[in-house]
Design an enzyme around this catalytic site. Structure first.
Site, PDB file in Angstrom:
ATOM      1  N   SER A  14       0.833  -1.211   0.000  1.00 33.55           N
ATOM      2  CA  SER A  14       0.000   0.000   0.000  1.00 33.55           C
ATOM      3  C   SER A  14       0.863   1.256   0.000  1.00 33.55           C
ATOM      4  O   SER A  14       0.554   2.234  -0.684  1.00 33.55           O
ATOM      5  CB  SER A  14      -0.935  -0.007   1.208  1.00 33.55           C
ATOM      6  N   ARG A  69       0.381   3.524  -3.289  1.00 33.94           N
ATOM      7  CA  ARG A  69      -0.253   4.819  -3.046  1.00 33.94           C
ATOM      8  C   ARG A  69       0.579   5.950  -3.644  1.00 33.94           C
ATOM      9  O   ARG A  69       0.083   6.788  -4.394  1.00 33.94           O
ATOM     10  CB  ARG A  69      -0.430   5.054  -1.545  1.00 33.94           C
ATOM     11  N   ASN A 113      -0.517   8.071  -7.094  1.00 33.94           N
ATOM     12  CA  ASN A 113      -0.724   9.521  -7.051  1.00 33.94           C
ATOM     13  C   ASN A 113       0.197  10.249  -8.015  1.00 33.94           C
ATOM     14  O   ASN A 113      -0.223  11.142  -8.750  1.00 33.94           O
ATOM     15  CB  ASN A 113      -0.498  10.035  -5.634  1.00 33.94           C
TER      16      ASN A 113
END
Lengths: 156, 284
Positions: free
Chosen positions: B214, B218, B222
């Protein structure tokens, strides 16, 4: 979007970077910040202590001043009392001296009186003998009538 | 192959693909991609160079500040660094139980390095690749086959590289604090107690693996999305009439992206501290 050998390189770079940053930046800076915090705290504490001491000193000064005033007042009142005493003593001494002088004068007067009386007594006997001689017209032996004359003189 | 005379918007797919291709050693010579999803014979030179350059920049600045530390008269740059260090240290103090001298430097390194790598996203998308292609053209290379992707965090290698180091530290501190048996017990008896050991193993394994995955995905997602949007905005330059729209959108997205790059760097740091804090908790 693949996993390649770059991964290994990136991991190595990251690990080295962590070690490097810890050594050259983190530890010196954290220590410096800690030192600075301590120094500021010490400074503030010292300032507070100073203010407290000043307060105490002021208190002490006020007390000292108060004591000094008290003592001054005591001294003045003592002096006044002493002055009163001295005046009283002087009055007393003067009165005594007066008494003494008066007594001396009185004694002198008495002496003079008794001396004058003695003188008078002597002269009375002489005058009396002369008066009697004149009355009787003849000499009287003063020595043989000295007892009567002395008795006479002592009655004056 | 697009013709250089044509505007880039004539070939949007090629334009975007060109921008999303790395300068690669060991890739397929035609597709310029690694042979498979996981291919350790390939090496992305641009990603590595830019991240190392930024690491060197950070390291140099840190060394410079660390060498000239002045407690009484801090300069403006030292003030800035102090503010960042205090900020990270405060986060560590708030989140991390106990004390470990490595957590702070790890958090600071992640925060600043990831921030710097993310910041490359704000450089105009065509500036560095165009310049590189021009320089390569001078040396006789075909500019269409010169690739330069300057945002290291839009590459899974970088984000997973960071996440895997964090994961390694999570495992290391788990074993160090709880002992090997304690760590294994955590897998066996957590979260459902001793009667559901097989379920526990699967659940805990998923939980542990999800941490680095994660973290990596993440940040990658982004940054990748941000870069893609910059590319799409760049494609608006097909006509002078939409040029104002391109400028307006580019500006807006760049301003918003300042928030995103900072936030992602912060989240990566914060979660790392949280995970390492969990690794240090014995009563589980």
């Amino acid at each position: 979007m693949n996993i390649t050998a770059t991964l290994i390189g990136q991991m190595l770079v990251f690990a080295i970077l962590i070690w490097f940053i810890k050594a050259v930046l983190w530890e010196p800076m954290i220590n410096m910040l800690e030192d600075r915090r301590n120094r500021i705290a010490e400074g503030l504490a010292a300032a507070e202590r100073g203010a407290h001491e000043q307060e105490l000193a002021q208190e002490r000064a006020k007390e000292t001043l108060h004591e000094a005033k008290q003592q001054a007042a005591d001294i003045v009142s003592q002096a006044q009392r002493r002055a009163g005493e001295i005046v009283d003593e002087a009055k007393h001494a003067a009165r005594e001296e007066g008494e003494r002088l008066k007594a001396a004068a009185q004694a002198e007067i008495d002496q003079e009186v008794s001396r004058a009386r003695e003188e008078l007594r002597k002269q009375v006997s002489t005058v009396a003998v002369q008066g009697v001689e004149k009355i009787l017209g003849k000499e009287i032996d003063a020595a043989s009538h000295s007892q009567i004359l002395d008795e006479l003189a002592s009655q004056i | 192959m697009s013709n250089a005379a044509e505007p880039i918007s004539a070939h949007p797919v090629e334009y975007i693909q060109h921008h999303l291709t790395n300068w690669c050693i060991g890739c397929d010579p035609v597709t310029h991609k690694p042979a498979s999803i996981v291919d350790f014979s390939a090496f992305f030179v641009d990603t590595f160079l830019w991240s190392v350059a930024l690491a060197v920049l950070f390291g140099w600045a840190a060394w410079k500040v660390g060498k000239n530390l002045d407690a009484d008269k801090p300069g403006p740059f030292q003030n800035l660094v102090e503010a960042i260090v205090e900020f990270v240290n405060q986060q560590v103090k708030d989140i991390f139980p106990g004390s470990n001298p490595y957590i702070g430097p790890i958090g600071l390194t992640i925060f600043v390095w990831v921030f710097l790598m993310n910041t490359m996203d704000l450089v105009p998308v065509d500036l560095v690749p165009g310049f590189t292609a021009w320089v390569a053209g001078l040396f006789g290379a075909d500019p269409h086959h010169v690739y330069m992707k300057i945002v290291p965090t839009t590459n899974l290698d970088t984000t997973f590289g960071l996440a895997l180091v964090v994961f390694a530290m999570i495992v290391y501190y788990n074993v160090k604090v709880k002992g090997p048996m304690g760590y294994i017990k955590q897998y066996l008896f957590h979260p459902f107690g001793k009667f559901l050991i097989p379920v526990n193993i699967i659940m805990t394994a998923i939980e542990e693996v999800a941490k680095p995955v994660s973290l990596a995905l993440r940040l990658f997602g982004n940054m990748f999305a941000g870069e893609l949007l910059f590319l799409l905005i760049a494609l608006l330059s097909f006509s002078y009439f939409v040029l104002p729209a391109q400028v307006a959108l580019g500006t807006l997205w760049a301003i918003f992206h300042i928030l995103v790059i900072t936030l992602q760097a912060f989240i990566f740091m914060l979660l790392t501290i949280v995970y390492l804090g969990l690794a240090h908790q014995t009563d589980h």
